[in-house]
Design a protein around this motif. Structure first.
Motif, PDB file in Angstrom:
ATOM      1  N   ILE A  37      -3.718  76.723   0.077  1.00  0.00           N
ATOM      2  CA  ILE A  37      -2.765  75.663  -0.251  1.00  0.00           C
ATOM      3  C   ILE A  37      -2.279  74.986   1.032  1.00  0.00           C
ATOM      4  O   ILE A  37      -1.800  75.651   1.952  1.00  0.00           O
ATOM      5  CB  ILE A  37      -1.531  76.223  -0.985  1.00  0.00           C
ATOM      6  N   VAL A  38      -2.391  73.657   1.070  1.00  0.00           N
ATOM      7  CA  VAL A  38      -1.696  72.869   2.079  1.00  0.00           C
ATOM      8  C   VAL A  38      -0.514  72.219   1.364  1.00  0.00           C
ATOM      9  O   VAL A  38      -0.672  71.359   0.516  1.00  0.00           O
ATOM     10  CB  VAL A  38      -2.602  71.803   2.729  1.00  0.00           C
ATOM     11  N   ASN A  39       0.666  72.692   1.698  1.00  0.00           N
ATOM     12  CA  ASN A  39       1.923  72.196   1.134  1.00  0.00           C
ATOM     13  C   ASN A  39       2.364  71.000   1.982  1.00  0.00           C
ATOM     14  O   ASN A  39       2.415  71.090   3.195  1.00  0.00           O
ATOM     15  CB  ASN A  39       2.926  73.347   1.191  1.00  0.00           C
TER      16      ASN A  39
ATOM     17  N   VAL B 236      -5.934  69.554   8.541  1.00  0.00           N
ATOM     18  CA  VAL B 236      -5.594  70.982   8.464  1.00  0.00           C
ATOM     19  C   VAL B 236      -6.415  71.664   7.371  1.00  0.00           C
ATOM     20  O   VAL B 236      -6.909  72.785   7.562  1.00  0.00           O
ATOM     21  CB  VAL B 236      -4.088  71.156   8.205  1.00  0.00           C
ATOM     22  N   MET B 237      -6.580  70.998   6.240  1.00  0.00           N
ATOM     23  CA  MET B 237      -7.326  71.596   5.135  1.00  0.00           C
ATOM     24  C   MET B 237      -8.766  71.918   5.526  1.00  0.00           C
ATOM     25  O   MET B 237      -9.281  73.014   5.231  1.00  0.00           O
ATOM     26  CB  MET B 237      -7.314  70.659   3.923  1.00  0.00           C
ATOM     27  N   TYR B 238      -9.430  70.989   6.185  1.00  0.00           N
ATOM     28  CA  TYR B 238     -10.822  71.235   6.572  1.00  0.00           C
ATOM     29  C   TYR B 238     -10.925  72.327   7.636  1.00  0.00           C
ATOM     30  O   TYR B 238     -11.904  73.075   7.674  1.00  0.00           O
ATOM     31  CB  TYR B 238     -11.491  69.947   7.042  1.00  0.00           C
TER      32      TYR B 238
ATOM     33  N   SER C 130       5.471  81.901   2.061  1.00  0.00           N
ATOM     34  CA  SER C 130       4.417  82.896   2.266  1.00  0.00           C
ATOM     35  C   SER C 130       3.191  82.604   1.408  1.00  0.00           C
ATOM     36  O   SER C 130       2.100  83.098   1.683  1.00  0.00           O
ATOM     37  CB  SER C 130       4.939  84.305   1.963  1.00  0.00           C
ATOM     38  N   TYR C 131       3.368  81.799   0.369  1.00  0.00           N
ATOM     39  CA  TYR C 131       2.249  81.468  -0.509  1.00  0.00           C
ATOM     40  C   TYR C 131       1.302  80.437   0.107  1.00  0.00           C
ATOM     41  O   TYR C 131       0.129  80.383  -0.246  1.00  0.00           O
ATOM     42  CB  TYR C 131       2.766  80.897  -1.836  1.00  0.00           C
ATOM     43  N   VAL C 132       1.827  79.590   0.978  1.00  0.00           N
ATOM     44  CA  VAL C 132       1.027  78.459   1.465  1.00  0.00           C
ATOM     45  C   VAL C 132       0.318  78.809   2.766  1.00  0.00           C
ATOM     46  O   VAL C 132       0.814  79.583   3.579  1.00  0.00           O
ATOM     47  CB  VAL C 132       1.892  77.197   1.642  1.00  0.00           C
ATOM     48  N   THR C 133      -0.850  78.203   2.933  1.00  0.00           N
ATOM     49  CA  THR C 133      -1.631  78.443   4.146  1.00  0.00           C
ATOM     50  C   THR C 133      -1.044  77.673   5.312  1.00  0.00           C
ATOM     51  O   THR C 133      -1.014  78.161   6.442  1.00  0.00           O
ATOM     52  CB  THR C 133      -3.097  78.039   3.932  1.00  0.00           C
ATOM     53  N   SER C 134      -0.575  76.452   5.032  1.00  0.00           N
ATOM     54  CA  SER C 134       0.048  75.637   6.075  1.00  0.00           C
ATOM     55  C   SER C 134       0.903  74.552   5.420  1.00  0.00           C
ATOM     56  O   SER C 134       0.704  74.213   4.252  1.00  0.00           O
ATOM     57  CB  SER C 134      -1.022  74.994   6.963  1.00  0.00           C
ATOM     58  N   TYR C 135       1.848  74.033   6.188  1.00  0.00           N
ATOM     59  CA  TYR C 135       2.730  72.965   5.700  1.00  0.00           C
ATOM     60  C   TYR C 135       2.659  71.765   6.636  1.00  0.00           C
ATOM     61  O   TYR C 135       2.694  71.913   7.863  1.00  0.00           O
ATOM     62  CB  TYR C 135       4.177  73.454   5.616  1.00  0.00           C
TER      63      TYR C 135
ATOM     64  N   MET D 157      -6.081  73.339  -2.539  1.00  0.00           N
ATOM     65  CA  MET D 157      -5.010  72.597  -3.205  1.00  0.00           C
ATOM     66  C   MET D 157      -4.088  71.904  -2.217  1.00  0.00           C
ATOM     67  O   MET D 157      -3.567  72.520  -1.294  1.00  0.00           O
ATOM     68  CB  MET D 157      -4.176  73.575  -4.049  1.00  0.00           C
ATOM     69  N   PHE D 158      -3.902  70.582  -2.415  1.00  0.00           N
ATOM     70  CA  PHE D 158      -2.850  69.827  -1.732  1.00  0.00           C
ATOM     71  C   PHE D 158      -1.654  69.813  -2.680  1.00  0.00           C
ATOM     72  O   PHE D 158      -1.749  69.296  -3.795  1.00  0.00           O
ATOM     73  CB  PHE D 158      -3.292  68.390  -1.452  1.00  0.00           C
ATOM     74  N   LEU D 159      -0.494  70.336  -2.247  1.00  0.00           N
ATOM     75  CA  LEU D 159       0.609  70.532  -3.189  1.00  0.00           C
ATOM     76  C   LEU D 159       1.952  70.094  -2.625  1.00  0.00           C
ATOM     77  O   LEU D 159       2.342  70.471  -1.522  1.00  0.00           O
ATOM     78  CB  LEU D 159       0.679  72.002  -3.596  1.00  0.00           C
ATOM     79  N   ASN D 160       2.638  69.275  -3.421  1.00  0.00           N
ATOM     80  CA  ASN D 160       4.020  68.876  -3.170  1.00  0.00           C
ATOM     81  C   ASN D 160       4.801  69.225  -4.434  1.00  0.00           C
ATOM     82  O   ASN D 160       4.497  68.714  -5.508  1.00  0.00           O
ATOM     83  CB  ASN D 160       4.086  67.373  -2.879  1.00  0.00           C
ATOM     84  N   PRO D 161       5.787  70.120  -4.345  1.00  0.00           N
ATOM     85  CA  PRO D 161       6.435  70.637  -5.567  1.00  0.00           C
ATOM     86  C   PRO D 161       7.476  69.701  -6.165  1.00  0.00           C
ATOM     87  O   PRO D 161       8.233  69.060  -5.440  1.00  0.00           O
ATOM     88  CB  PRO D 161       7.089  71.929  -5.068  1.00  0.00           C
ATOM     89  N   ALA D 162       7.504  69.653  -7.497  1.00  0.00           N
ATOM     90  CA  ALA D 162       8.579  68.935  -8.185  1.00  0.00           C
ATOM     91  C   ALA D 162       9.890  69.689  -8.009  1.00  0.00           C
ATOM     92  O   ALA D 162      10.963  69.083  -7.919  1.00  0.00           O
ATOM     93  CB  ALA D 162       8.248  68.774  -9.664  1.00  0.00           C
ATOM     94  N   GLU D 163       9.801  71.031  -7.959  1.00  0.00           N
ATOM     95  CA  GLU D 163      10.951  71.877  -7.659  1.00  0.00           C
ATOM     96  C   GLU D 163      10.501  73.025  -6.767  1.00  0.00           C
ATOM     97  O   GLU D 163       9.470  73.652  -7.038  1.00  0.00           O
ATOM     98  CB  GLU D 163      11.573  72.445  -8.941  1.00  0.00           C
ATOM     99  N   ALA D 164      11.259  73.286  -5.739  1.00  0.00           N
ATOM    100  CA  ALA D 164      10.875  74.312  -4.763  1.00  0.00           C
ATOM    101  C   ALA D 164      10.760  75.696  -5.386  1.00  0.00           C
ATOM    102  O   ALA D 164       9.839  76.457  -5.075  1.00  0.00           O
ATOM    103  CB  ALA D 164      11.880  74.339  -3.612  1.00  0.00           C
ATOM    104  N   GLU D 165      11.683  76.040  -6.279  1.00  0.00           N
ATOM    105  CA  GLU D 165      11.677  77.353  -6.937  1.00  0.00           C
ATOM    106  C   GLU D 165      10.780  77.356  -8.172  1.00  0.00           C
ATOM    107  O   GLU D 165      10.022  78.296  -8.403  1.00  0.00           O
ATOM    108  CB  GLU D 165      13.107  77.742  -7.353  1.00  0.00           C
ATOM    109  N   GLY D 166      10.870  76.310  -8.963  1.00  0.00           N
ATOM    110  CA  GLY D 166      10.156  76.264 -10.233  1.00  0.00           C
ATOM    111  C   GLY D 166       8.646  76.290 -10.120  1.00  0.00           C
ATOM    112  O   GLY D 166       7.948  76.661 -11.073  1.00  0.00           O
TER     113      GLY D 166
END
Length: 371
Positions: free
Chosen positions: A172-174, A336-338, A183-188, A148-157
């Motif tokens: 997850i690549v944030n 990073v993902m690969y 702690s949830y993401v593999t890398s940012y 998953m490539f992820l950019n959050p609409a809200e950091a907490e939500g």
């Protein structure tokens, strides 16, 4: 037996064909006329046993086919398919606002890189609605994504979606905006957002050494904009500036324009407006132009083609933008993902450089695309 048979279409078709053969045999057996009851009875029993064994074998075959499909969602099967296959990876992608030109360019670049490698990118757009984003991520998980490539609409939500991804053993690549719990993401992978705001503040201090009243249009739920705003306010702290209004523009041009129109009626003499991203700054620019404001310096963050075009005019209220590179973020995110899928060690964070673009250097970067 038949109502309980589930599995792939091929398994069902083959099983049904075998079943019909057995029924045909059974009917033949029931129609056999014998003259010797003992001999006929033995023959009948033998054939009935044969039918039952054959039907049991068919059921076992179908169950085997069904189990093969059902296990696709298990973490163990997902890990095996992720590590063994070359090409054929399915990636999920989500960002806070798919209509933002920054994210349009970023998604296009990720898609280009992923598809060039023979893989698939499935994108969703929550339009800044984190509840919708959580639902969309859960749907992507059900589709069998590998990462998953992820950019959050809200950091907490976004945390429920992160929980679901973790439960499905999906890396997850944030990117661009950090989630609340890293702690949830593999890398940012993301811009140095603090610096992007800081360079705007430093430029304002240089051009308005006496200070003055200013408006800040931020977005408290977006960590990237929070960091930019902090960089900007830290740079102007103690330099004679007074923030007369600070409101949430949600990183959106239309929202920003509406807010700025109202604020400028009450504070028409502000010396500057800082927007947390370029769409916010462009909304403020439209409002200032409509209000007939002639002397106000407007700053944004992104380095978008639209803002660079304004800077190139030479007579625009747009003063500068803390530039970042969506292409650079996309390329690093894919790289990073690969590495993650190949089992290689990656860093927790990969910062991407940010810098100031003004009318003085805009020609070095061009106005027809992103840097």
């Amino acid at each position: 037996i038949m109502p309980s048979l589930v599995g792939s279409e091929m398994c069902i078709r083959d099983s049904f064909f075998s079943y019909k053969i057995q029924v045909y045999r059974k009917r033949k057996i029931s129609n056999i006329k014998t003259t010797n009851n003992k001999q006929g009875g033995k023959e009948m029993k033998r054939k009935l046993v044969s039918v039952l064994l054959s039907v049991s074998l068919v059921a076992a075959m179908v169950m085997g086919c069904s189990n093969g499909d059902g296990d696709k969602k298990s973490s163990s099967t997902k890990t095996e398919s992720t590590s063994n296959k070359k090409g054929g990876h399915k990636f999920g992608y989500t960002c806070m606002d798919g209509t933002n030109p920054f994210f349009v360019t970023l998604e296009d670049e990720i898609r280009k890189k992923v598809e060039a490698n023979g893989d698939e990118l499935v994108s969703v757009d929550p339009a800044n609605d984190v509840s919708l984003q959580v639902q969309q991520v859960e749907d992507l998980i059900s589709q069998g994504i590998d990462a998953m490539f992820l950019n959050p609409a809200e950091a907490e939500g976004i945390l429920p979606a992160l929980d679901a991804l973790k439960g499905a053993n999906i890396p997850i690549v944030n990117f661009d905006t950090e989630v609340a719990d890293m702690s949830y993401v593999t890398s940012y992978v993301g811009s140095d957002n603090y610096n992007a705001g800081k360079v705007c503040g430093e430029d304002l201090v240089k051009k308005c050494p006496k200070g003055g009243d200013i408006i800040v249009l931020d977005s408290p739920t977006m960590n990237s904009i929070v960091d930019r705003t902090k960089g900007f306010t830290d740079a102007i702290k103690g330099k004679g500036f007074n923030i007369v209004a600070q409101q949430d523009a949600k990183g959106n041009l239309e929202t920003s324009m509406g807010i700025a129109e109202d604020l400028l009626q009450a504070h028409g003499d502000v010396v500057a407006i800082f927007g947390g991203n370029d769409p916010t700054a462009l909304g403020a620019l439209a409002a200032a132009n409509a209000a007939g404001i002639k002397d106000c310096k407007i700053y944004g963050v992104d380095g978008s083609p639209d803002v660079k075009s304004e800077l190139a005019k030479g007579d625009s209220l747009m003063e500068g933008t803390g530039a970042q590179s969506p292409v650079g973020i996309a390329d690093k995110s894919v790289e990073v993902m690969y590495k993650i899928l190949d089992g290689k060690k990656v860093k927790d964070k990969y910062p991407v450089e940010t810098f100031l673009i003004t009318a003085d250097n805009v020609n070095d970067y061009g106005t027809d695309g992103w840097q």
